[in-house]
Design a protein around this motif. Structure first.
Motif, PDB file in Angstrom:
ATOM      1  N   ALA A 124       0.837  -1.204   0.000  1.00  0.00           N
ATOM      2  CA  ALA A 124       0.000   0.000   0.000  1.00  0.00           C
ATOM      3  C   ALA A 124       0.873   1.255   0.000  1.00  0.00           C
ATOM      4  N   GLY A 125       1.969   1.235   0.732  1.00  0.00           N
ATOM      5  CA  GLY A 125       2.889   2.373   0.747  1.00  0.00           C
ATOM      6  C   GLY A 125       3.494   2.633  -0.621  1.00  0.00           C
ATOM      7  N   PHE A 126       3.895   1.556  -1.315  1.00  0.00           N
ATOM      8  CA  PHE A 126       4.431   1.717  -2.669  1.00  0.00           C
ATOM      9  C   PHE A 126       3.353   2.211  -3.636  1.00  0.00           C
ATOM     10  N   ALA A 127       2.119   1.769  -3.432  1.00  0.00           N
ATOM     11  CA  ALA A 127       1.021   2.238  -4.274  1.00  0.00           C
ATOM     12  C   ALA A 127       0.783   3.740  -4.064  1.00  0.00           C
ATOM     13  N   VAL A 128       0.912   4.199  -2.828  1.00  0.00           N
ATOM     14  CA  VAL A 128       0.755   5.632  -2.543  1.00  0.00           C
ATOM     15  C   VAL A 128       1.863   6.431  -3.231  1.00  0.00           C
ATOM     16  N   LEU A 129       3.088   5.937  -3.160  1.00  0.00           N
ATOM     17  CA  LEU A 129       4.202   6.629  -3.827  1.00  0.00           C
ATOM     18  C   LEU A 129       4.010   6.656  -5.342  1.00  0.00           C
ATOM     19  N   ALA A 130       3.583   5.536  -5.918  1.00  0.00           N
ATOM     20  CA  ALA A 130       3.358   5.489  -7.362  1.00  0.00           C
ATOM     21  C   ALA A 130       2.187   6.391  -7.752  1.00  0.00           C
ATOM     22  N   GLY A 131       1.151   6.445  -6.923  1.00  0.00           N
ATOM     23  CA  GLY A 131       0.028   7.342  -7.192  1.00  0.00           C
ATOM     24  C   GLY A 131       0.454   8.804  -7.144  1.00  0.00           C
ATOM     25  N   ALA A 132       1.326   9.135  -6.212  1.00  0.00           N
ATOM     26  CA  ALA A 132       1.848  10.508  -6.152  1.00  0.00           C
ATOM     27  C   ALA A 132       2.674  10.820  -7.393  1.00  0.00           C
ATOM     28  N   ALA A 133       3.397   9.816  -7.901  1.00  0.00           N
ATOM     29  CA  ALA A 133       4.170  10.017  -9.129  1.00  0.00           C
ATOM     30  C   ALA A 133       3.252  10.262 -10.318  1.00  0.00           C
ATOM     31  N   VAL A 134       2.121   9.567 -10.373  1.00  0.00           N
ATOM     32  CA  VAL A 134       1.149   9.794 -11.454  1.00  0.00           C
ATOM     33  C   VAL A 134       0.629  11.224 -11.387  1.00  0.00           C
ATOM     34  N   MET A 135       0.264  11.674 -10.192  1.00  0.00           N
ATOM     35  CA  MET A 135      -0.263  13.031 -10.062  1.00  0.00           C
ATOM     36  C   MET A 135       0.796  14.070 -10.439  1.00  0.00           C
ATOM     37  N   ALA A 136       2.044  13.844 -10.025  1.00  0.00           N
ATOM     38  CA  ALA A 136       3.111  14.789 -10.357  1.00  0.00           C
ATOM     39  C   ALA A 136       3.367  14.828 -11.862  1.00  0.00           C
ATOM     40  N   ALA A 137       3.426  13.664 -12.499  1.00  0.00           N
ATOM     41  CA  ALA A 137       3.657  13.623 -13.950  1.00  0.00           C
ATOM     42  C   ALA A 137       2.492  14.265 -14.703  1.00  0.00           C
ATOM     43  N   ALA A 138       1.280  14.048 -14.232  1.00  0.00           N
ATOM     44  CA  ALA A 138       0.107  14.632 -14.886  1.00  0.00           C
ATOM     45  C   ALA A 138       0.107  16.151 -14.758  1.00  0.00           C
ATOM     46  N   LEU A 139       0.454  16.658 -13.586  1.00  0.00           N
ATOM     47  CA  LEU A 139       0.506  18.109 -13.401  1.00  0.00           C
ATOM     48  C   LEU A 139       1.622  18.735 -14.245  1.00  0.00           C
ATOM     49  N   TRP A 140       2.733  18.028 -14.387  1.00  0.00           N
ATOM     50  CA  TRP A 140       3.828  18.543 -15.207  1.00  0.00           C
ATOM     51  C   TRP A 140       3.420  18.567 -16.683  1.00  0.00           C
ATOM     52  N   LEU A 141       2.766  17.493 -17.144  1.00  0.00           N
ATOM     53  CA  LEU A 141       2.290  17.461 -18.521  1.00  0.00           C
ATOM     54  C   LEU A 141       1.281  18.581 -18.769  1.00  0.00           C
ATOM     55  N   GLN A 142       0.408  18.809 -17.813  1.00  0.00           N
ATOM     56  CA  GLN A 142      -0.554  19.913 -17.926  1.00  0.00           C
ATOM     57  C   GLN A 142       0.174  21.246 -18.017  1.00  0.00           C
ATOM     58  N   HIS A 143       1.232  21.409 -17.238  1.00  0.00           N
ATOM     59  CA  HIS A 143       2.021  22.644 -17.255  1.00  0.00           C
ATOM     60  C   HIS A 143       2.697  22.842 -18.614  1.00  0.00           C
ATOM     61  N   ILE A 144       3.204  21.770 -19.192  1.00  0.00           N
ATOM     62  CA  ILE A 144       3.876  21.852 -20.488  1.00  0.00           C
ATOM     63  C   ILE A 144       2.896  22.267 -21.578  1.00  0.00           C
ATOM     64  N   LEU A 145       1.663  21.786 -21.497  1.00  0.00           N
ATOM     65  CA  LEU A 145       0.672  22.055 -22.534  1.00  0.00           C
ATOM     66  C   LEU A 145      -0.118  23.339 -22.303  1.00  0.00           C
ATOM     67  N   ARG A 146       0.263  24.092 -21.298  1.00  0.00           N
ATOM     68  CA  ARG A 146      -0.433  25.345 -20.995  1.00  0.00           C
ATOM     69  C   ARG A 146      -0.248  26.332 -22.143  1.00  0.00           C
ATOM     70  N   LEU A 147      -1.331  26.984 -22.500  1.00  0.00           N
ATOM     71  CA  LEU A 147      -1.275  27.997 -23.546  1.00  0.00           C
ATOM     72  C   LEU A 147      -0.774  29.312 -22.959  1.00  0.00           C
ATOM     73  N   PRO A 148      -0.164  30.160 -23.791  1.00  0.00           N
ATOM     74  CA  PRO A 148       0.276  31.464 -23.284  1.00  0.00           C
ATOM     75  C   PRO A 148      -0.913  32.272 -22.784  1.00  0.00           C
TER      76      PRO A 148
END
Length: 164
Positions: A124-148
């Motif tokens: 469960a602890g590893f699942a929490v860490l992997a879930g946090a990684a998904v959220m971080a990668a998703a937020l970064w991808l959203q940041h990259i695709l942000r329009l001016p």
């Protein structure tokens, strides 16, 4: 489409965690709590890797276009929109799943003297860490695709009459 905020994802994770912890406590008092799937951290980590690879690919392509490199391939707007939807959906689902595993993991911390529960708590602890990684990668991808930013905030001002 509105961008996701970290605060929203953390709120969803916290609510799901509290509900999961109370559900696990109730289920544990009535009988045997079901096990934490061993594949959960692996699946979440795979989703995080896919989002990260997409973010890196799109970032390099957008950078090449912005710098006007000769062989730069542009990014299809529909492809970018699909990547953004994938990122936001993954982040929302991951917030719920991370909360569920966090709540279950907290409940399992009370039973670390049992070997099977200890391994489930680690999973469960590893699942929490992997879930946090998904959220971080998703937020970064959203940041990259942000329009001016639009300078006038999307409002169109009618031309003012000239003074005569």
């Amino acid at each position: 489409m509105k961008p996701l905020r970290l605060r929203l994802l953390l709120g969803i994770t916290a609510v799901a965690g509290v509900l999961s912890w109370s559900g696990a406590k109730l289920w544990g008092s009535l009988g045997s709590l079901p096990g934490v799937p061993a594949a959960a951290p692996l699946v979440l980590a795979a989703v995080a890797v896919v989002l990260l690879a997409t973010a890196i690919s799109l970032r390099s392509r957008l950078k090449a276009v912005r710098e006007r490199q000769p062989d730069a391939k542009g990014v299809d707007p529909l492809h970018a929109a699909r990547a953004l939807v994938l990122a936001q959906a993954s982040a929302l689902v991951s917030a719920v799943v991370t909360g569920i595993y966090a709540g279950t993991g907290v409940y399992l911390l009370e039973q670390l003297d049992i070997a099977a529960r200890k391994s489930q708590a680690v999973t469960a602890g590893f699942a929490v860490l992997a879930g946090a990684a998904v959220m971080a990668a998703a937020l970064w991808l959203q940041h990259i695709l942000r329009l001016p930013e639009d300078h006038d905030n999307g409002r169109h001002h009618p031309a003012e009459p000239s003074p005569r």
